[in-house]
Write a protein that holds these residues in place. Structure first.
Motif, short mmCIF file in Angstrom:
data_model
loop_
_atom_site.label_atom_id
_atom_site.label_comp_id
_atom_site.label_asym_id
_atom_site.label_seq_id
_atom_site.Cartn_x
_atom_site.Cartn_y
_atom_site.Cartn_z
N PHE A 1 0.83 -1.21 0.00
CA PHE A 1 0.00 0.00 0.00
C PHE A 1 0.86 1.26 0.00
N LEU B 1 2.78 1.62 -3.57
CA LEU B 1 1.89 1.94 -4.68
C LEU B 1 1.21 3.29 -4.49
N ASP B 2 0.81 3.58 -3.27
CA ASP B 2 0.15 4.87 -3.00
C ASP B 2 1.11 6.02 -3.29
N GLN C 1 -8.03 -1.08 -2.20
CA GLN C 1 -7.42 -0.13 -1.26
C GLN C 1 -6.89 1.09 -2.01
N ILE C 2 -6.16 0.87 -3.10
CA ILE C 2 -5.62 1.97 -3.88
C ILE C 2 -6.75 2.79 -4.50
N ILE D 1 -6.51 6.56 -3.11
CA ILE D 1 -5.57 7.27 -3.96
C ILE D 1 -5.94 8.74 -4.12
#
Length: 313
Positions: free
Chosen positions: A96, A99-100, A178-179, A183
């Protein structure tokens, strides 16, 4: 004259503590509700930390319950699932965070480069909207996509996959949702930092013949470095915490998915439902907080060694 009443002398006039108190009184009154809420919900509950070292009895209360030392911690670490839930929590949070960081910075730069500001605001709203949805709502959206009978994916591609029992697919499903949900919030923060960069830098670079990529590489990214480091350090401090709604609501508490969806928070919740051991839940929470605090200190020390000006403290 009373000793200690004089603070400073500016322009031949004496400034006292009472002068500064009256000067800052409006700001103090404005901050008072937030301070009261912070004390009530952040500092007073700290007394409940002792629950981690007690065998809680509702009749005796928090302070009257029997002490049991570190037995609550032993229950958490001696379980056969201790390694599993710790591994899942850490690996998911690493994914997370990485990638975030990459996607949020990329989207912020793209939105900033859009010439039509109205279009940028539309895309910003689209990215931000999922952040305000609860995980209960998102879980129903996921179910409409993944249901074995009426799911959009199975119908569109002619599949008969029972997604809520496919362990191999769920690490990717959890990361994607989640993303998708968070985001937008991260993008807005980075976009605000980009907007604050002076146009003089870009104009000077343009006059020197810099391409758009060179402007991003040598102006935008260095300007965002401080915020990227600070947000990453804070995120590392929560690496032992998991978003309960993501790991509990989204998989719909499916038993076959426990090996890939069970994290510290969901494990403690299920254990609390089964045996009602509040002391064990408090011990797990204290363990997460202490480890997170240590990780923040370590991360900050590493950053300070590399670049002192970029450290959080």
């Amino acid at each position: 004259m009373k000793t200690g009443t004089r603070i400073s002398t500016v322009g031949g006039k004496k400034k006292t503590r009472w002068f500064y108190f009256k000067k800052n009184l409006p700001l103090t009154i404005m901050a008072l509700p937030a301070l009261i809420l912070m004390i009530l919900f952040k500092y007073l509950p700290l007394s409940g930390i002792i629950l981690a070292f007690k065998r809680y009895n509702i009749r005796d209360g928090i302070f009257g319950s029997e002490w049991n030392g570190f037995k609550n911690f032993e229950y958490l670490f001696r379980t056969k699932d201790a390694w599993l839930i710790t591994r899942n929590t850490i690996l998911y949070n690493f994914a997370f965070i990485a990638l975030d960081l990459v996607l949020a910075v990329t989207l912020a730069i793209i939105l900033n480069e859009l010439r039509q500001k109205r279009a940028a605001k539309v895309f910003q709203t689209i990215f931000m909207a999922p952040y305000f949805m609860s995980w209960v709502v998102v879980s129903f959206i996921a179910y409409s996509l993944l249901s074995v009978d009426d799911g959009f994916i199975n119908r569109a591609f002619g599949l008969e996959v029972t997604w809520y029992s496919q362990q191999g697919a769920w690490p990717f499903i959890l990361i994607i949702f989640q993303i998708w949900k968070t985001i937008g919030y991260s993008t807005v923060m980075y976009l605000g930092a980009i907007v604050g960069i002076s146009d003089d830098y870009y104009e000077a670079a343009l006059m020197d013949g810099a391409t758009k990529w060179q402007q991003i590489k040598y102006i935008t990214l260095p300007a965002l470095k401080g915020m990227m480091i600070i947000l990453t350090i804070l995120a590392i401090g929560k690496i032992f915490y998991a978003d309960f709604g993501l790991f509990y609501q989204l998989p719909r508490n499916s038993g076959p998915l426990f090996p890939v969806t069970n994290v510290i928070d969901t494990y403690v919740y299920r254990a609390l439902k089964e045996n009602g051991n509040i002391g064990m839940a408090a011990a797990a929470n204290l363990y997460q907080s202490l480890v997170g605090f240590v990780l923040v200190l370590i991360s900050n020390c590493v950053v300070r060694k590399i670049d002192k000006d970029s450290a959080l403290f």
